[in-house]
Design a protein around this motif. Sequence first.
Motif, PDB file in Angstrom:
ATOM      1  N   ALA A 159       0.861  -1.185   0.000  1.00  0.00           N
ATOM      2  CA  ALA A 159       0.000   0.000   0.000  1.00  0.00           C
ATOM      3  C   ALA A 159       0.896   1.233   0.000  1.00  0.00           C
ATOM      4  CB  ALA A 159      -0.926   0.020   1.210  1.00  0.00           C
ATOM      5  N   GLU A 160       0.368   2.320  -0.502  1.00  0.00           N
ATOM      6  CA  GLU A 160       1.138   3.560  -0.553  1.00  0.00           C
ATOM      7  C   GLU A 160       0.189   4.745  -0.491  1.00  0.00           C
ATOM      8  OE1 GLU A 160       4.509   5.847  -3.302  1.00  0.00           O
ATOM      9  OE2 GLU A 160       3.761   3.868  -3.896  1.00  0.00           O
ATOM     10  N   HIS A 171      -3.152  21.056  -2.900  1.00  0.00           N
ATOM     11  CA  HIS A 171      -3.277  19.966  -1.938  1.00  0.00           C
ATOM     12  C   HIS A 171      -3.615  18.699  -2.719  1.00  0.00           C
ATOM     13  CE1 HIS A 171      -4.289  23.654   0.342  1.00  0.00           C
ATOM     14  NE2 HIS A 171      -3.647  23.065   1.337  1.00  0.00           N
ATOM     15  N   ASP A 172      -2.665  17.764  -2.768  1.00  0.00           N
ATOM     16  CA  ASP A 172      -2.862  16.517  -3.503  1.00  0.00           C
ATOM     17  C   ASP A 172      -2.823  15.345  -2.532  1.00  0.00           C
ATOM     18  OD1 ASP A 172      -2.779  18.166  -5.673  1.00  0.00           O
ATOM     19  OD2 ASP A 172      -0.878  17.423  -6.475  1.00  0.00           O
ATOM     20  N   PHE A 173      -3.774  14.426  -2.694  1.00  0.00           N
ATOM     21  CA  PHE A 173      -3.854  13.227  -1.862  1.00  0.00           C
ATOM     22  C   PHE A 173      -4.011  12.022  -2.779  1.00  0.00           C
ATOM     23  CE2 PHE A 173      -5.567  16.811   0.484  1.00  0.00           C
ATOM     24  CZ  PHE A 173      -4.881  16.743   1.698  1.00  0.00           C
ATOM     25  N   GLU A 174      -3.128  11.044  -2.627  1.00  0.00           N
ATOM     26  CA  GLU A 174      -3.148   9.859  -3.467  1.00  0.00           C
ATOM     27  C   GLU A 174      -2.969   8.622  -2.604  1.00  0.00           C
ATOM     28  OE1 GLU A 174      -0.356  10.107  -6.682  1.00  0.00           O
ATOM     29  OE2 GLU A 174      -0.380  12.289  -6.658  1.00  0.00           O
ATOM     30  N   GLY A 175      -3.510   7.513  -3.083  1.00  0.00           N
ATOM     31  CA  GLY A 175      -3.341   6.273  -2.352  1.00  0.00           C
ATOM     32  C   GLY A 175      -3.638   5.067  -3.214  1.00  0.00           C
ATOM     33  N   MET A 176      -3.054   3.937  -2.846  1.00  0.00           N
ATOM     34  CA  MET A 176      -3.342   2.692  -3.561  1.00  0.00           C
ATOM     35  C   MET A 176      -3.041   1.516  -2.650  1.00  0.00           C
ATOM     36  SD  MET A 176      -0.756   0.521  -4.703  1.00  0.00           S
ATOM     37  CE  MET A 176       0.993   0.509  -4.302  1.00  0.00           C
ATOM     38  N   VAL A 177      -3.684   0.387  -2.919  1.00  0.00           N
ATOM     39  CA  VAL A 177      -3.426  -0.864  -2.238  1.00  0.00           C
ATOM     40  C   VAL A 177      -3.440  -1.970  -3.287  1.00  0.00           C
ATOM     41  CG1 VAL A 177      -5.877  -1.204  -1.698  1.00  0.00           C
ATOM     42  CG2 VAL A 177      -4.136  -2.394  -0.345  1.00  0.00           C
ATOM     43  N   SER A 178      -2.544  -2.939  -3.137  1.00  0.00           N
ATOM     44  CA  SER A 178      -2.399  -3.974  -4.162  1.00  0.00           C
ATOM     45  C   SER A 178      -1.946  -5.266  -3.506  1.00  0.00           C
ATOM     46  CB  SER A 178      -1.365  -3.530  -5.208  1.00  0.00           C
ATOM     47  OG  SER A 178      -1.123  -4.548  -6.148  1.00  0.00           O
ATOM     48  N   GLY A 190      -6.845   2.111  -6.375  1.00  0.00           N
ATOM     49  CA  GLY A 190      -6.172   3.361  -6.030  1.00  0.00           C
ATOM     50  C   GLY A 190      -6.878   4.551  -6.626  1.00  0.00           C
ATOM     51  N   GLY A 191      -6.409   5.721  -6.220  1.00  0.00           N
ATOM     52  CA  GLY A 191      -6.984   6.941  -6.758  1.00  0.00           C
ATOM     53  C   GLY A 191      -6.334   8.170  -6.175  1.00  0.00           C
ATOM     54  N   TYR A 192      -6.754   9.319  -6.656  1.00  0.00           N
ATOM     55  CA  TYR A 192      -6.263  10.577  -6.096  1.00  0.00           C
ATOM     56  C   TYR A 192      -7.371  11.617  -6.092  1.00  0.00           C
ATOM     57  CZ  TYR A 192      -5.463  12.180 -10.982  1.00  0.00           C
ATOM     58  OH  TYR A 192      -5.599  12.523 -12.309  1.00  0.00           O
ATOM     59  N   ARG A 193      -7.183  12.601  -5.223  1.00  0.00           N
ATOM     60  CA  ARG A 193      -8.039  13.780  -5.174  1.00  0.00           C
ATOM     61  C   ARG A 193      -7.111  14.975  -5.022  1.00  0.00           C
ATOM     62  NH1 ARG A 193     -13.526  14.830  -6.232  1.00  0.00           N
ATOM     63  NH2 ARG A 193     -14.025  16.859  -5.328  1.00  0.00           N
ATOM     64  N   ASN A 194      -6.974  15.758  -6.099  1.00  0.00           N
ATOM     65  CA  ASN A 194      -6.054  16.882  -6.124  1.00  0.00           C
ATOM     66  C   ASN A 194      -6.818  18.185  -6.264  1.00  0.00           C
ATOM     67  OD1 ASN A 194      -4.094  14.897  -6.121  1.00  0.00           O
ATOM     68  ND2 ASN A 194      -3.679  15.043  -8.320  1.00  0.00           N
ATOM     69  N   THR A 195      -6.366  19.207  -5.571  1.00  0.00           N
ATOM     70  CA  THR A 195      -7.004  20.518  -5.650  1.00  0.00           C
ATOM     71  C   THR A 195      -5.942  21.601  -5.763  1.00  0.00           C
ATOM     72  OG1 THR A 195      -7.071  20.799  -3.250  1.00  0.00           O
ATOM     73  CG2 THR A 195      -8.987  19.793  -4.273  1.00  0.00           C
ATOM     74  N   GLN A 196      -6.312  22.659  -6.454  1.00  0.00           N
ATOM     75  CA  GLN A 196      -5.514  23.887  -6.472  1.00  0.00           C
ATOM     76  C   GLN A 196      -6.494  25.036  -6.283  1.00  0.00           C
ATOM     77  OE1 GLN A 196      -2.431  24.432  -9.528  1.00  0.00           O
ATOM     78  NE2 GLN A 196      -3.039  26.586  -9.692  1.00  0.00           N
ATOM     79  N   ASP A 197      -6.322  25.791  -5.198  1.00  0.00           N
ATOM     80  CA  ASP A 197      -7.314  26.793  -4.818  1.00  0.00           C
ATOM     81  C   ASP A 197      -7.111  28.142  -5.494  1.00  0.00           C
ATOM     82  OD1 ASP A 197      -8.445  24.942  -3.060  1.00  0.00           O
ATOM     83  OD2 ASP A 197      -7.107  25.543  -1.429  1.00  0.00           O
TER      84      ASP A 197
END
Length: 873
Positions: A159-160, A171-178, A190-197
Amino acid sequence: MAALGEPSPAPAPAPAAAAPGSDDGSIAEIVVTAEKRSESLQTVPVAISAYTSKSRDLIGIETIQDMTNFTPGLAYSTSQDRAFIRGVGRETNNLSTNPGVATYSDGVYNSSVVAASGDAMFEDRIEVLRGPQGTLYGRNAIAGTINSISKRPTADWTAEVRVKVGNFGTHDFEGMVSGPISDTVRVKFGGYRNTQDDGYYRNLFNGQSESSNLGKGNFFYWEGQVEWDITPDVQFWMRFDQLGYNDAYRVPANITGSYDYAPFPDYFVLFPGAAFGAARTAGVPGNPALGQPLQPGGFSPNVPVCATNPANNNVNNYCQDDGNNAKLSRTYQVTPQLTWHTPWNADFKYLGAYTTYYYNLFNDFDNTAIHSYVYPVLPGSKQCGGADCPPLTVFPRIFSDYIETKKYFSNEINITSHSDSPLQWIFGLFQYNERNFQTPGTLYAPDQPQIATPLNATATAPAAPNPNHAVYTQQQEMHNNSYAAFAQTDWKFAPTWKLTTGLRYTYDILKGSEQFRELCFGLPACLGLPASQLVTGPAVLGAFTPVTDITPTIAGIAGCATPAGCLYPGVRGVPNLQPNGLWNRNLGANWHAPTGTLGLEWTPTADFLGYAKYSRGYKSGGFNASTIVPNPESQAEHIDAFEIGSKVTFARQLQINTALFYYNYQNLQIPLPEPAPPGPNITEIINLPKVRTYGAEFEAIWAPTTSLQFLLDYSYLSAKIKDSPLQNNAVSGELENVNGNTVPESPRSKIAANANYTWRFTPGSLNYSVSYIWKDKTHDSIFSEQYFIAPEYTQVDMRLSWNDSADRFTIFGFIKNLQNKIGYDGVTAFGITTPAPGTRACGFNGPSPYYCDQNLGLTPPRTYGVEVQYRLK
């Protein structure tokens, strides 16, 4: 760079396709699948740049623009989402044409360049193949291909997570499990949710901000994978993913030059100009021939700083009343693959994919913050029962609403040999089906009530109602089919010599319909007034100025009263008027061509490869659809490409790859604005007969010690037009000789260099990386005037990374564009009629000056931040 080197032996997760560096600090081997079989990059006779996920993290290759910086011959326009390789690509986003750079994701064709720049957490590597790949890839690979290969599910549970924060509110958040769920099945999620305000560009009207493509906004991605060993010889793999975003996308990044203060500006003559309301405030003199100013007394809202273009003082500032926004939604892709290792020394492989998406781009077309103004009536005109008409209140807010939807699927079957025989082969079949809908240039005037109830072209009867307030409507619905068969052989006829032959036959079909409507509000030519009339319609008719539907007067309709008048290639029938006021015309054509390659390799030692090859490239024809123009069909493009190259490794510490190439490029598809009075210019796609292209590319990696590594990439490119007739420059208004001019997106020279050093300690390792980018000036039109040329620019990036000895976590600190320099990835221009006082002329037609504005595509300013990666194993 041929293969972005990785310092060794700094601990890092071992990518599936790249061997880890050895303890002596040698350059790590990169394994690619450029020719649909796993091979060392240094043994493949193709000019390739390859980037593993580790190497991307090392020097900060996050976007397609970053990849462009380090890939010789590759150019990319962020503002237009168009890729070019060695001056060959796509000059328009009209979906009735095709790209010249083919993008592939896990071996299947994908029509979006963005798909080729996936996140390093999810992509194992990205390969850029330069030159026509007319045998194994075929479809739209006339320039080359960009291949992204996913990280597959792992044999052990891992996992990461990754977190990144930076300036501009990033603000970037990413994760995965395998891991495995049985002895034969492995999964990955896995996936990510990235934002720039905050954006790069500031709106002085309301204080809001926007960015260039994929900047400010919210972005998400998720994927699921399953890998199943059905038997020891049969494997199944499938990925399902979704991508979406809501992006404050400013396209172009900004416009420099004067607002056009003409009552009916050149860029959109169908509607009173927004900036005309601020003409007096900007100091624009009135028309002396009328004996009085005939200018609005003011505009609303009265924001003086927005009376002139603020970008002229600071390219990061603008004034607009509507925000620009891009949304990607309902985007799903499923990619199944099946591999059978047959008992006959060959692998049978099926690759399929289905993709659907919806894209919407909202753009403030009038480029001002002016909501309304009163158009003055000429005193004594007396056109309303013997009295002057009441003045017209103009609401010049005009926006474009670009919509693009696609559904496409593809299937490929190939059989690849893997024996010890000196003769290796691959052959296969390919099918592609696409349905799309697009509104490439629809413009709305939502606040002007007269637009809803237009009259016919002669203003003698009502036309079809227009409840959506569209002034200019373009749309198309097209269906694309492509079929191909291909085969390639590699014959090692001597211990150090190999002969490669390849052949592909492609058959492309494109058919569908286009719809068009244009309304005119007040322009004298639309009202039947004499050309010598100095005043415009609203100056005489005031509030009673009619809106007329002038669509039946355009050449593609007026000249087609009978089928005999419509015998244009690709046209299927007579244009017809629909109840909603849109004119409809059917289109259809097919194109087909053989392509292939013939190559010779020489490998006198394991560390030297020399090759010479000929490739034939092809890109299908298309249509200039959505405006019902005469002769809408464009012909297919062809390239005869000749290339010699070498790949040399010295003591596994110095790697030098070179390539020299010459292209005979035929029928380059170029969109050019052409006059279409009384309306605005209409873009037509023409074929330039010949382009002569030649160039050189150099890629080097040097690792003199176990801790120090240098990278250097250089490319030289000359791409000149030959045998073209005179072409119309819509900015100057003149026919010009373009022979000898450079084709768009072909910078003469480009340099990228990187140096990185690794300090090793017991707790872990520290790496410092610095990159230098220089890009030569770039022509963005076939015309040679300076206003079509993007200036040269430089960029310096720095990264500092810490990796612990157990390879559990990595910490990055980074700065991109350290010197905060302005970089250009595209420049176009359009003519203006009435500039502000003191505006410098763009050129002269004889003694008379003409003026223009520039649309700028800009690279991001200085960005910096910190990223933390944590892995569980």
